[in-house]
Write an enzyme that holds these catalytic residues in place. Structure first.
Site, PDB file in Angstrom:
ATOM      1  N   TYR A 194       7.527   6.569   0.007  1.00  0.00           N
ATOM      2  CA  TYR A 194       6.846   7.220   1.141  1.00  0.00           C
ATOM      3  C   TYR A 194       6.642   6.221   2.277  1.00  0.00           C
ATOM      4  O   TYR A 194       6.927   6.521   3.441  1.00  0.00           O
ATOM      5  CB  TYR A 194       5.505   7.800   0.671  1.00  0.00           C
ATOM      6  CG  TYR A 194       4.755   8.557   1.745  1.00  0.00           C
ATOM      7  CD1 TYR A 194       5.089   9.876   2.056  1.00  0.00           C
ATOM      8  CD2 TYR A 194       3.712   7.960   2.445  1.00  0.00           C
ATOM      9  CE1 TYR A 194       4.402  10.573   3.043  1.00  0.00           C
ATOM     10  CE2 TYR A 194       3.023   8.648   3.437  1.00  0.00           C
ATOM     11  CZ  TYR A 194       3.365   9.956   3.733  1.00  0.00           C
ATOM     12  OH  TYR A 194       2.680  10.645   4.714  1.00  0.00           O
ATOM     13  N   SER A 212       3.247   7.693   9.702  1.00  0.00           N
ATOM     14  CA  SER A 212       2.018   7.482   8.922  1.00  0.00           C
ATOM     15  C   SER A 212       1.598   6.018   9.017  1.00  0.00           C
ATOM     16  O   SER A 212       2.451   5.146   9.275  1.00  0.00           O
ATOM     17  CB  SER A 212       2.276   7.816   7.444  1.00  0.00           C
ATOM     18  OG  SER A 212       1.165   7.438   6.639  1.00  0.00           O
TER      19      SER A 212
END
Ligand SMILES: NC(=O)c1ccc[n+]([C@@H]2O[C@H](COP(=O)([O-])OP(=O)(O)OC[C@H]3O[C@@H](n4cnc5c(N)ncnc54)[C@H](O)[C@@H]3O)[C@@H](O)[C@H]2O)c1
Length: 267
Positions: free
Chosen positions: A156, A143
């Site tokens: 995350y 990501s």
């Protein structure tokens, strides 16, 4: 934008985790349309089989946190088709975390277990299959959160940074076996089915548009197209890399434009 089918994965067998929704589903659909035999592996045993039956793929209920499940997933593809060529370790979670001080330990553990351990298991137990096939391509979904700091989702961010680092290290281990290992760093993708409740998708698309210099939030097919490239022989000389597919989020620095007022004649 969709891609014209050109049989770019003809003869290949692909295992896709998290293929029941969002990016994984779009990729499963694209891979199947490009000639691959696809195994969708997902925790979601309702939607997974539905997607699989629509595209002539197979489904296996899998929790990517479990070594046993991941081994069974690869065994199922091997039994069905006798080989595995492409592994897309895409399953991931992004729960609400709050700030680092207030994030519950169990939230941190969940993010790490799915996003890091899951990808690691997908390499650990997938590599022997690719060795037997004489090589192949492993892809992970990282990501932009692994490249820049995003407040409120520190675990995350760390998990996706770890995926980028793991891919680099593993690529060196397996390059001489013809196994390429890369990851994709998507920007904001308002995929919906699992990530966001249906009623928030359109608003999220609008909210996220301004983050992306190309002027729109990403779509699952944008990432599926990148996965197709990394899965296909067209990327045969690429390994150990992160392919950033983010509409320009992390490239140009808009603060610089604010400083110059986009008047570059006086620089
Ligand atoms: N949506 C975004 O903006 C975005 C941005 C960057 C990266 N990503 C990453 O893309 C990947 C796919 O996310 P998405 O946006 O398509 O979300 P999604 O929720 O639509 O899809 C994730 C899929 O993974 C499955 N899954 C979750 N935990 C699992 C587990 N333990 N075992 C097996 N399957 C499991 C879910 O059931 C779901 O089908 C994730 O790794 C996510 O972190 C998403």
């Amino acid at each position: 934008m969709t891609t014209q089918s050109e049989g770019r994965l003809d003869g290949k067998v692909a295992v896709i985790t998290g293929g029941a929704s969002g990016i994984g589903e779009a990729t499963a659909r694209l891979f199947a349309s490009e000639g691959a035999r696809v195994l969708i592996a997902d925790r979601n045993a309702e939607r997974g089989p539905e997607v699989a039956s629509q595209i002539g793929a197979r489904f296996i209920e899998t929790d990517v946190r479990s070594g046993e499940d991941v081994q069974a997933m690869f065994a199922a593809a091997d039994e069905a088709w006798g080989r595995i060529d492409v592994i897309y370790n895409n399953a991931g979670v992004g729960p609400n975390e709050d700030n680092v001080r207030d994030c519950p330990e169990k939230t941190f553990d969940l993010v790490y277990d799915v996003n890091i351990r899951g990808v690691w298991l997908g390499m650990k137990y997938g590599i022997p299959h690719l060795e037997r096939a004489g090589g192949g391509s492993i892809i992970a979904t990282a990501s932009v959160a692994g490249l820049v700091g995003l407040s409120g989702i520190a675990a995350y961010c760390a998990s996706k940074g770890a995926v980028i680092a793991m891919v680099r290290a593993a690529a060196g281990e397996w390059a001489s076996s013809g196994i390429r290992i890369n990851c994709i760093c998507p920007g904001g993708i308002a995929t919906g089915q699992g990530w966001l409740p249906e009623e928030r998708i359109e608003q999220t698309r609008r909210d996220w548009a301004s983050l992306h210099p190309l002027g729109r939030s990403g779509e699952a097919i944008d990432i599926a197209n990148a996965a197709l490239f990394l899965a296909s022989d067209a990327s045969g000389y690429i390994t150990g890399q992160q392919l950033v597919v983010d509409g320009g989020w992390t490239g140009p620095d808009s603060r610089y434009d604010t400083l110059t007022g986009r008047d570059w004649t006086q620089l």
